[in-house]
Enzyme design. Sequence first.
Site, PDB file in Angstrom:
ATOM      1  N   GLY A 246       1.327  -0.733  -0.149  1.00 15.96           N
ATOM      2  CA  GLY A 246       0.049   0.434   0.312  1.00 15.96           C
ATOM      3  C   GLY A 246       1.504   1.824   0.332  1.00 15.96           C
ATOM      4  O   GLY A 246       2.274   1.672  -0.327  1.00 15.96           O
TER       5      GLY A 246
ATOM      6  N   THR B 150       6.221  -4.586   2.545  1.00 16.31           N
ATOM      7  CA  THR B 150       7.033  -4.040   1.301  1.00 16.31           C
ATOM      8  C   THR B 150       7.193  -2.722   1.419  1.00 16.31           C
ATOM      9  O   THR B 150       5.807  -2.796   2.114  1.00 16.31           O
ATOM     10  CB  THR B 150       6.493  -4.934   0.048  1.00 16.31           C
ATOM     11  OG1 THR B 150       5.259  -4.719   0.055  1.00 16.31           O
ATOM     12  CG2 THR B 150       6.385  -6.400  -0.307  1.00 16.31           C
TER      13      THR B 150
ATOM     14  N   LYS C  35      40.779   6.868 -35.347  1.00 17.58           N
ATOM     15  CA  LYS C  35      40.717   5.396 -36.086  1.00 17.58           C
ATOM     16  C   LYS C  35      40.725   5.011 -37.773  1.00 17.58           C
ATOM     17  O   LYS C  35      41.073   4.418 -37.684  1.00 17.58           O
ATOM     18  CB  LYS C  35      38.855   5.130 -35.408  1.00 17.58           C
ATOM     19  CG  LYS C  35      38.683   5.074 -33.707  1.00 17.58           C
ATOM     20  CD  LYS C  35      37.214   5.595 -32.965  1.00 17.58           C
ATOM     21  CE  LYS C  35      36.186   6.371 -34.248  1.00 17.58           C
ATOM     22  NZ  LYS C  35      36.517   6.982 -33.488  1.00 17.58           N
ATOM     23  N   SER C  36      39.300   6.107 -38.110  1.00 13.81           N
ATOM     24  CA  SER C  36      39.551   5.482 -39.874  1.00 13.81           C
ATOM     25  C   SER C  36      41.038   6.425 -40.061  1.00 13.81           C
ATOM     26  O   SER C  36      41.267   4.955 -41.383  1.00 13.81           O
ATOM     27  CB  SER C  36      38.223   6.798 -40.461  1.00 13.81           C
ATOM     28  OG  SER C  36      37.688   6.592 -39.592  1.00 13.81           O
TER      29      SER C  36
ATOM     30  N   SER D 242      31.281   3.824 -31.319  1.00 15.19           N
ATOM     31  CA  SER D 242      30.464   2.643 -30.034  1.00 15.19           C
ATOM     32  C   SER D 242      30.590   3.222 -28.917  1.00 15.19           C
ATOM     33  O   SER D 242      31.574   2.649 -28.312  1.00 15.19           O
ATOM     34  CB  SER D 242      31.170   1.370 -30.255  1.00 15.19           C
ATOM     35  OG  SER D 242      32.692   1.366 -30.372  1.00 15.19           O
TER      36      SER D 242
END
Length: 637
Positions: free
Chosen positions: A33, A113, A476-477, A544
Amino acid sequence: MTAYTPDALIAADIHAYLDGHAHKSMLRFITCGSVDDGKSTLIGRLLYDSKTIFEDQLSQLEADSKRLGTQGQNIDFALLVDGLAAEREQGITIDVAYRFFATDKRKFIVADTPGHEQYTRNMVTGASTADLAVILIDARKGVLTQTRRHSFLAHLIGIRHIVLAVNKMDLVDHDQARFEQIVADYTAFADSIGIAGFTAIPLSGLTGANILARSDAMPWYEGPALLPLLETVPIEADRATAAPFRLPVQWVNRPDLDFRGFAGTIAAGRIRTGDPIRIVPSGKTSKVARIVTHDGDRDTAGAGEAVTLVLADEVDCSRGDVIAAAEAPPEAANQFEATLVWLADTALVPGRGYWLKLGTRTVGATVQPPAHVVDVNTQAHLSAKTLALNDIGVAEVFTDAPLVFQPYADSHELGGFILIDRETNATVAAGMIHHALRRAQNVHWQSVDITREAHARQKGQSPRLLWFTGLSGSGKSTIANLVEKKLHALGRHSFLLDGDNVRHGLNKDLGFSDADRIENIRRVGEVAKLMTDAGLIVLTAFISPFRAERDLVRGLLPAGEFVEIFVDTPLAEAEARDPKGLYAKARAGEIAHFTGISSPYEPPERPDIHIDTRRESAEAAAERIVEHVLGVWSFEL
């Protein structure tokens, strides 16, 4: 005639008591509740009135109640359950507190709970094994949003017995009209979500009214008190026993060469020696030769019992498979529609890889954007692109391997699952399968005669995926292009997939949000896998930014074929280079979701090759990569 000593008589009485206690039925229930509805106080009262508190606990409870200044009462019953220091300090429940108690008629495990919205995930945990839910309502406040949310979740999870406990009736002078108004409000809501029926009880956890017995303070109430109701509500354990046999295999028991059994807890049905069975998903069949338990061999066993099955034939069966009745096996599929209850502070990222655990099987999974989320107040279906904390939505879930399942409505064990974050191992969602998607049943893998090994052998090389990752402007490339030139000069068959080039075609429909970045990498990973199947050495140059997606691509390939290459360039240096002017635009607010500025980059923790561009030239880096690839991964098929 045998003469018994007093000690023997006492021992016999204890044995008889324990034996009777062991054979009592067990009811698991939760209290839930909104905040401060009195859940902990109610459970404390049940523990106190059922005389399951030891004298030293009672003394400590009285001392704590006095120290914490309980208003007008000798005992603060909530302290019996609120065990965390933070709970006692704030007077709230944070974690799920499990308590055991018993009466002459039944044993109980109750889960207290939390009422706070931010701890809804803990409520779901407590409800997952419950037979009954006690939904508490403060008589002064009536039906609240959290009341509706917890009721919706209890119904969604499949709890069939609902008790509406209208608490703190002493604070509204035990007013019958107030009770009836609350019941009417709750009835309208319960009808809207499909709760077929519930039992409403007016009570007071503080005074004990209508808990053990009906109270004179409310003579107008003619229904049952709470504890007698809990003692007599039917437990539907027989429902699982009547279903077709299911045993999710948890462990293959092979202590020696003479014994091979399949251990697990029976999820449904009964099994007898000699019964025919089917292994799912493989479809292999056999018969049960032995049923082994910790007490020895048995002729039969049923739902809820832990057993080891020895089969008559040597069949392939491992953890995650399901041993089922041969004439009524469950389905297996890798695409589902499911309801998800999102439990994490971080929102769902559609397309991101998660772990999915169902029964004893854990597989990789992705979740599509939700079809809708549910407004717990109105039951309206609202459009959404993701799921945030406490959202309840319906979405399609894809797994990377077939799962043996049943709809959650038929089997909680084979229809309920959790999603786990791959990075943190935190549980982020609870899910309930509705059904397999039709396309999962119509699309099958087509066998081909020319295998990936044959393609690689024809090219005289081992296929590899060289995955270059790093910030924009890191190089990277440039390095990937140099590596491919060197491989081409050496007669190797390769292909370079560059991030910008792919976005001109295959991924031109994608933007740069986190979800689109993830889908971008997923598509590239699938294309790269097809190219390695053709025997190629594939090079990819993509930012990425997320580890989870790089790991997802790694998981698509055989072990050792994915080579993660981290082109490590500090942000300041990459921004100083800024060959395309992108950082300047991002700083000016002209580009949203730019990695390193307004979107995070998660560097590899253990890359296969680490290139520090401050200390190594592009030419030297390319040479090192080629030497590594050809030296370690020469053709060995």
